[in-house]
Every structure is written in C-alpha cells, then in structure tokens.
Design a protein around this motif. Sequence first.
Motif, PDB file in Angstrom:
ATOM      1  N   ILE A  53       0.648  -1.333   0.219  1.00  0.00           N
ATOM      2  CA  ILE A  53       0.505  -0.138   0.199  1.00  0.00           C
ATOM      3  C   ILE A  53       1.059   0.875   0.171  1.00  0.00           C
ATOM      4  N   PRO A  86      -2.926  10.399  -5.375  1.00  0.00           N
ATOM      5  CA  PRO A  86      -4.221  10.316  -4.831  1.00  0.00           C
ATOM      6  C   PRO A  86      -4.791   8.426  -5.518  1.00  0.00           C
ATOM      7  N   SER A  87      -6.284   7.883  -5.063  1.00  0.00           N
ATOM      8  CA  SER A  87      -6.252   7.236  -5.778  1.00  0.00           C
ATOM      9  C   SER A  87      -8.237   6.660  -5.156  1.00  0.00           C
ATOM     10  N   GLY A  88      -8.111   8.169  -4.591  1.00  0.00           N
ATOM     11  CA  GLY A  88      -9.285   8.367  -4.456  1.00  0.00           C
ATOM     12  C   GLY A  88     -10.059  10.110  -4.383  1.00  0.00           C
ATOM     13  N   THR A  89     -10.775  10.191  -4.323  1.00  0.00           N
ATOM     14  CA  THR A  89     -11.322  11.364  -4.991  1.00  0.00           C
ATOM     15  C   THR A  89     -12.458  12.547  -3.692  1.00  0.00           C
ATOM     16  N   GLN A  91     -14.553  14.140  -1.175  1.00  0.00           N
ATOM     17  CA  GLN A  91     -16.029  13.510  -0.747  1.00  0.00           C
ATOM     18  C   GLN A  91     -17.193  14.529  -0.609  1.00  0.00           C
ATOM     19  N   VAL A 110     -10.254  13.832   1.189  1.00  0.00           N
ATOM     20  CA  VAL A 110      -9.903  12.435   0.550  1.00  0.00           C
ATOM     21  C   VAL A 110      -9.780  12.055   1.208  1.00  0.00           C
ATOM     22  N   ILE A 113      -7.370   6.399   3.543  1.00  0.00           N
ATOM     23  CA  ILE A 113      -6.895   5.442   3.293  1.00  0.00           C
ATOM     24  C   ILE A 113      -6.000   5.448   1.422  1.00  0.00           C
ATOM     25  N   GLU A 114      -7.095   6.251   0.998  1.00  0.00           N
ATOM     26  CA  GLU A 114      -6.725   6.917  -0.642  1.00  0.00           C
ATOM     27  C   GLU A 114      -5.998   7.338  -0.655  1.00  0.00           C
ATOM     28  N   ARG A 115      -5.101   8.626  -0.237  1.00  0.00           N
ATOM     29  CA  ARG A 115      -4.662   9.705  -0.613  1.00  0.00           C
ATOM     30  C   ARG A 115      -3.835   9.593  -0.609  1.00  0.00           C
ATOM     31  N   ASN A 116      -3.025   8.430   0.265  1.00  0.00           N
ATOM     32  CA  ASN A 116      -1.380   7.519  -0.924  1.00  0.00           C
ATOM     33  C   ASN A 116      -0.354   8.581  -0.880  1.00  0.00           C
TER      34      ASN A 116
END
Length: 131
Positions: A53, A86-89, A91, A110, A113-116
């Motif tokens: 991860i 980032p793998s997320g957006t 919200q 974001v 866990i999805e910030r990376n």
Amino acid sequence: DTTSTEITLQWREVPCIERNGDIIGYTVRYSISGSITTLRNFSDTVATLVDLIPFSIYSIEVAAFNVNGTGPFSTPVYLRTDGDTPSGTPQEITIVDTTSTEITLQWREVPCIERNGDIIGYTVRYSISGS
C-alpha cells in the motif's frame, strides 16, 4: 530501495557460529496495522515485497531456516513505501454560494486510506455549458 508498492531489502547471512547447520533459506515476515504476511524460501539474502500500500509503514523481520526449523526473527525494521497519486476523490462536493461571477464550493477530504501521501492541494475543473 522502495517504490509506492514495493520494498526491496537485503540482509547479511547468519554468522557461522549461530547457524546450527546449513542454512536452507530465509523467511521474511512483514506487517501493516497488525496484519502479518509471511514469505518463505528465499535462498538469497535479498527479497522484494510487492503489492504493498502506498505511503504506508511496514514492520519487516527476517529469519534463517535449516532442516531443523526456523531460527529467531531479526529485530524489526520499519520502512515506509513511497507516496503516489491519490486513488480516491474528494467527498460530498456541494455548492455553498453563487454570484454572477463566482461559485463557492466545499468538499470533504479524500479518505485517508486513498490519499497515498500528503495532499498538498486540489485542482478544480469546470466548463461553461450552453455556450
């Protein structure tokens, strides 16, 4: 050596006086947030851990084994994988206010866990419809 999803590690052989027989290979044990993964049968003193991860801290230990079993694990080392995009957006994007020349937006960050990695800013894209 690390990337956002891989860690390559290298270690020294067990000293001859501590081997208690011929070393057949090595076991690598690594964990993140209490979830332990064990990899066995490394015949060399190098291993690459994959599918990790991004921007996460891993605890890594190594033990030698011979025909009699596995020896003690090393003291853990802690390594962080590199960051990534980032793998997320963001919200819950909402329009807070509008004028003839401005639109004010707000959103929630974001999910962690999805910030990376560390979020250093946001890009807002827009287009004018009907023109």
